[in-house]
Enzyme design. Structure first.
Site, short mmCIF file in Angstrom:
data_model
loop_
_atom_site.label_atom_id
_atom_site.label_comp_id
_atom_site.label_asym_id
_atom_site.label_seq_id
_atom_site.Cartn_x
_atom_site.Cartn_y
_atom_site.Cartn_z
CD GLU A 58 -1.78 1.69 2.89
OE1 GLU A 58 -1.39 2.85 3.18
OE2 GLU A 58 -2.19 0.87 3.74
CD GLU A 136 2.22 3.13 9.63
OE1 GLU A 136 1.07 2.65 9.66
OE2 GLU A 136 2.78 3.49 8.57
#
Length: 841
Positions: A58, A136
Site C-alpha cells: 500500500e 510507524e
C-alpha cells in the site's frame, strides 16, 4: 440512480467488462468530487512468511508508477489541489480514497489507476519506505488501542490470523531477498486487478460522465476473476480475564466477544447496536453508568470483521470508582444487552435509528458518502429490515451466550510475554464476580433535535456583535460561530475542560441531528461552533445555554481532572496530534499562566469579563427570530468594538510540553506567523505553502526517513495564520528536526530561484482559481468567512486574496520565503523536548 436529493437511497452496482464493480453517486451542485477504491485483499491475505507485506505494498504504490513519477503522482497532485487523500490496509481489504475539486477528478483517477496497475516498486524506494514502516511500527508499539487489540488477539485465539502480527517492520520485510520480491509481485498480481476491486465515485458530473471515468479505470486494470478466500474458525477462551500494562494511557475496560457464523446482515445490525450502546441519551447505558460515577464513556469497536466472523469490543473508560469495580461494570453492560435484545426495543429504537442515519447522510461530503456506501449492506431505504432484525437477534444471542473476554488496562506492573509483533506486558487474572444489580433499564429518551419544531419569525432587532451573512443556503445548512474574548495573558484550561465535559452528551445529540458542535479553547478566547442542519441550530443553542452558564457540579470535578490529564502526554492519541491540540492555546497565550480553577464561582466571574462576537451564515431570514432569542441569553457581553490586534514580534518561542512523561518518540511543530496582514502577503504565503508542501514531505519522510507523520501547510488557528511544519520521529531529536526544517527552507530558496516562471505562474493561477470557496460548498464558504472575521478582516477577504494571487511574481514568493526563513514575525515551536541552547525564549 442516487442523487444529492435522495441521500439514503443505496447506489446500485454494475460490473464492467474487465470485472470492476462500480457504484456511482451523482451529487448535483457539489463543487467537490471523491473516489474510493476497495481492493478485496488485506493483511491476512499476505504470505505468512512476510508479515506486513500487504501494508508495505500500500505504501509503495504511492512512490511512482509507469506514467507518473513520485513527484507527479496521486499524493502531490491531490495535495496541490487542496484536497484530501489516504489509504488503509485492513485484515481483508485495502482502501484508497481521495476528495478534490470536481474538475480534477479525471486527472486524479488517471493517477490512481496507474499506481494500482503499474507501480514501479523501485528497490531503492523500497529500502527507504521500509524505514517509514519501521517508524510507524515503533509509534504503534506505544499506541494504546493497537496494544489492546494485540492483547485481545493473543488471549482470544492465538491460532487465528487476528492474533498475528501484520503491521510489518524492518525485520519482517527483507526487501533485499529475491523470494520476498517474488512474493510482493505475486501478491500484487493476485489481487490488484479489476475482478478484485470495487470503485465508488461521487461528484457533480452527470451519471454518463462518471460512468465513462469508471470504464477508463476498468480498461486500465488487468482482468482476472475474483479470488475466494477461506477463513478458519474463531474460538474464544471461556471466561478469560486479563490485565495489560499501559503506563502512559488512560485506564480502560474492554469486553471482547468472538463471533462466528453470523449472516451478512450482521454488518448493519452491528452499526445499529453500536449506535445505541454508545448513545448518550438520558436513560441510556452511558448516562446511567456516568450518573453512577462508574464510567466516563462507552463505545463499540470492531477491530476485525470478515465473512460473518469477527471480534466485537465494548470499550469503557472507567472512573476511579469503576476501576475498583470491574465486575460491576461488566455485569451492567451484559444486563443492558439483555434489555436491548428484547423485541420490545426494536420498533422505537429502529425508527430513531432511521432518522439518525438519514440526517447523517443529508448534505454529507462526497467522500463521507462513499465511505458509508462502500459497505453494500449499509442501511438504506431499501434495506431488508426483517433480515437486520433477525441478524441482531443472532448477534446479541452469541454475545450473551458466552462470557466475554475481559481486558483491564492500567499502570499495574505485568510480565512481558513473548510475541512476534508488538511488545506486550500481559497476565491472566481470576474472573471477578459481583452481585447482580437491578438497573431498571428504560427506553432511552428520543433526541428532540432530530425533529425540531421550529416556530419561524423574523427578529425585531439583532445584536451588532453577531454578523449575519446571507443568502439562505438552499440545501438547508447553516453555521453559527461564537467567540468569547478574555483578558490577554491568562488561560483557563480547567474551566474549558469543564465545559467540554459538560457539552459531551450535547455534542453527541447534536451530531445525531446533523449538527457538528465543537467547543475550542484558544487560550485567551473560547469558540463555539454549530454547523449543519440549520433548523436544529436555534433549538440546540437555546438548550445548551444553561450548560454553558452553569454546568453540573460533577463537570467541575471532571474538568479539573481532564485538565491535569491533558497536561501530560499519553499513548491514547498520536503524539503529534496531541501537540496540535495544544498549539492554538500557545499561540495566543505565550506565558501560559494558569487562570481560574474549576469552580462554579470562577466560571461565573470569567463570564462577567468575557466579550462575545459571532457569525450566522446560511440561515433564512425567518429563522432570525428564534436564533436571536437564543443569542440574547449568551453569557458575557456583546463585543461592540473589535479588539486591537498586536503587531508581530520577531521572537522565537519554544514550548516544551514533555512534562514528566518519557515518550519514545519526538514530536515537533513549528508555526511561522504571517509578518503582516495585507492580502498580498497572505496570497504569497498560501501559494508558497502549496509549492513546498510535497517537497517537504518527500525530503523529510522519504529521503531522510525521519518518520511517517510529516506534513507542512498554510493554516489558521483562531486569529493567527501562518505556515505550519510538523514531524513525529522515532530517531531524530527535536533539535535535529529543527535543523532539517531550516535546511529545507534554505534549499527551497535555491530551488525557487531556479524554478521556471511558468511553473510559478501556473501555481499562483491554480491557487487563485480554487481559493474562494464555491457557493455550493457551504462548509468551506462558512469556514472562510469565520476565519476572515477572526483575523480582523471583512468577509470578502478571500476574494481579495485570490485577486492578489493572480498578480504574484517570483520576487513576491522570494520575499515571502525569506520572511518565513528569517522568522520576521517570530516562530513558535512546540515539542516534547527542551529548547536549543540559544536563540529561543
Amino acid at each position: 440512480m442516487h442523487s444529492s436529493a435522495d441521500p439514503v437511497q443505496q447506489p446500485s452496482q454494475t460490473i464492467l467488462p474487465n470485472g470492476l464493480r462500480v457504484r456511482l453517486i451523482p451529487l448535483l451542485g457539489s463543487s467537490q468530487a471523491a473516489a474510493l477504491v476497495r481492493v478485496h485483499a488485506g493483511s491476512h491475505d499476505a504470505p505468512s512468511a512476510y508479515p506486513g507485506l500487504a501494508h508495505f505494498l500500500e505504501h509503495l504504490l504511492f512512490l511512482g508508477s509507469r506514467n507518473y513519477t513520485a513527484a507527479e503522482g496521486l499524493m502531490p497532485f491531490v495535495q496541490g489541489c487542496g484536497g484530501q487523500l489516504n489509504a488503509s490496509t485492513r485484515e481483508r481489504h485495502t482502501d484508497f480514497f481521495f476528495q478534490l475539486p470536481a474538475d480534477q477528478l479525471e486527472e486524479g483517477l488517471r493517477r490512481l489507476v496507474d499506481m494500482l496497475a503499474n507501480p514501479l516498486l523501485d528497490p531503492g524506494a523500497q529500502l527507504r519506505e521500509r524505514e517509514v514502516l519501521q517508524a510507524e511500527y515503533q509509534a504503534r508499539a506505544q499506541d494504546a488501542e493497537t496494544l489492546c487489540d494485540a492483547a485481545l488477539g493473543h488471549a482470544l485465539d492465538p491460532t487465528h490470523p487476528f492474533a498475528g502480527f501484520h503491521a510489518g517492520n524492518r525485520d519482517t520485510l527483507p526487501v533485499e531477498d529475491v523470494a520476498f520480491q517474488e512474493a510482493l509481485l505475486g501478491y500484487h498480481r493476485r489481487f490488484y486487478h479489476a475482478g478484485q476491486i470495487e470503485l465508488l465515485l461521487a461528484g457533480p458530473q452527470h451519471e454518463e460522465v462518471l460512468q465513462c471515468l469508471a470504464e477508463q479505470m476498468d480498461a486500465g486494470l488487468a482482468s482476472h476473476p475474483l479470488v475466494r478466500r477461506e477463513v478458519p474458525p474463531m474460538r474464544c477462551k471461556a471466561n478469560g480475564w486479563f490485565r495489560l500494562q499501559l503506563s502512559n494511557a488512560q485506564p480502560r475496560h474492554l469486553l471482547a466477544f468472538a463471533l462466528d457464523g453470523l449472516p451478512e446482515h450482521a454488518v448493519p445490525a452491528l452499526d445499529y447496536l453500536s449506535t445505541w450502546l454508545a448513545s448518550e441519551a438520558p436513560g441510556g447505558l452511558t448516562q446511567r453508568l456516568r450518573d453512577a460515577e462508574l464510567c466516563q464513556s462507552v463505545k463499540l469497536r470492531i477491530p476485525y470483521w470478515y465473512a460473518g466472523q469477527g471480534v466485537v469490543v465494548v470499550e469503557l473508560l472507567p472512573t476511579e470508582l469503576g476501576m475498583a469495580a470491574p465486575a460491576e461494570l461488566v455485569e451492567a453492560v451484559l444486563d443492558w444487552l439483555r434489555f436491548f435484545s428484547d423485541d420490545a426495543r426494536w420498533q422505537p429504537c429502529h425508527e430513531e435509528y432511521q432518522r439518525i442515519r438519514h440526517r447523517s447522510l443529508q448534505n454529507a461530503e462526497p467522500l463521507t458518502r462513499l465511505r458509508y456506501w462502500v459497505d453494500p449492506l449499509a442501511w438504506s431505504l431499501n434495506s431488508e429490515e426483517a433480515a437486520i432484525k433477525q441478524a441482531l437477534s443472532l448477534l446479541t444471542a452469541q454475545m450473551l451466550g458466552c462470557a466475554p473476554l475481559v481486558l483491564i488496562t492500567d499502570k499495574t506492573s505485568c510480565p512481558a510475554i513473548e510475541t512476534s509483533g508488538f511488545p506486550l506486558c500481559l497476565q491472566s487474572e481470576p474472573p471477578q464476580q459481583t452481585v447482580p444489580t437491578d438497573w431498571g433499564w428504560q427506553q432511552p429518551a428520543v433526541n428532540p433535535w432530530l425533529k425540531p419544531e421550529l416556530l419561524r419569525y423574523e427578529a425585531a432587532d439583532t445584536s451588532p456583535a453577531l454578523r449575519w451573512q446571507g443568502p439562505e443556503d438552499m440545501s438547508g445548512q447553516g453555521a453559527l460561530f461564537l467567540r468569547w474574548q478574555f483578558m490577554r495573558g491568562e488561560s483557563f484550561p480547567a474551566l474549558s475542560h469543564t465545559l467540554m465535559h459538560a457539552l459531551q452528551s450535547v455534542a453527541w445529540a447534536a451530531q445525531q441531528a446533523g449538527v457538528a458542535l465543537r467547543f475550542e479553547d484558544l487560550g485567551d478566547a473560547w469558540c463555539l461552533r454549530l454547523e449543519g442542519f440549520a433548523e436544529a441550530i436555534p433549538a440546540i443553542l437555546s438548550d445548551i445555554m444553561a450548560v454553558l452558564s452553569a454546568p453540573p457540579a460533577a463537570a467541575f470535578t471532571e474538568g479539573q481532572a481532564l485538565a491535569d490529564r491533558d497536561a501530560a502526554l499519553s499513548s491514547d492519541v498520536m503524539l503529534v496530534r496531541q501537540l496540535l491540540n495544544r498549539l492554538p492555546r500557545l499561540l495566543t497565550d505565550p506565558t501560559a499562566v494558569p487562570g481560574l480553577t474549576a469552580a462554579s464561582s470562577s466560571l461565573a466571574r470569567l463570564w462577567q469579563t468575557a466579550q462575545w462576537q459571532g457569525l450566522a451564515i446560511g440561515f433564512a431570514s425567518s429563522m432570525s427570530g428564534p436564533l436571536t432569542d437564543a443569542v440574547h441569553t449568551l453569557p458575557g457581553t456583546p463585543m461592540l468594538v473589535p479588539v486591537a490586534r498586536s503587531m508581530p514580534v520577531t521572537v522565537k518561542r519554544w514550548h516544551d510540553v514533555s512534562g514528566a512523561a518519557a515518550m519514545p518518540e519526538t514530536a515537533f511543530l513549528l508555526f511561522c506567523p504571517l509578518p503582516d496582514r495585507t492580502a498580498k502577503c497572505e496570497a504569497s504565503w498560501r501559494v508558497l505553502g502549496r509549492l513546498i508542501e510535497a517537497d517537504f514531505f518527500r525530503r523529510l519522510r522519504s529521503e531522510l526517513q525521519l518518520g511517517y507523520a510529516v506534513f507542512s501547510r498554510f493554516c489558521q488557528f483562531g486569529e493567527e495564520a501562518g505556515m505550519l511544519f510538523a514531524v513525529q520521529s522515532p530517531t531524530a531529536s527535536a533539535n535535529e528536526i529543527l535543523d532539517h526544517v531550516e535546511q529545507f527552507l534554505s534549499d527551497s530558496t535555491v530551488k525557487l530561484a531556479e524554478q521556471d516562471d511558468d511553473v510559478i505562474e501556473r501555481a499562483a493561477r491554480q491557487a487563485s482559481d480554487r481559493h474562494v470557496a464555491s457557493a455550493s460548498d457551504f462548509r468551506a464558504q462558512a469556514e472562510q468567512a469565520w476565519q476572515s472575521l477572526q483575523a480582523g478582516h471583512e468577509i470578502d477577504r478571500p476574494i481579495e486574496v485570490a485577486a492578489a494571487m493572480r498578480t504574484l511574481q517570483r520576487q513576491d514568493l522570494t520575499v515571502a520565503l525569506e520572511a518565513l526563513r528569517l522568522a520576521r514575525a517570530g516562530w513558535v515551536a512546540v515539542a516534547n523536548a527542551s529548547a536549543p541552547d540559544a536563540g529561543w525564549t
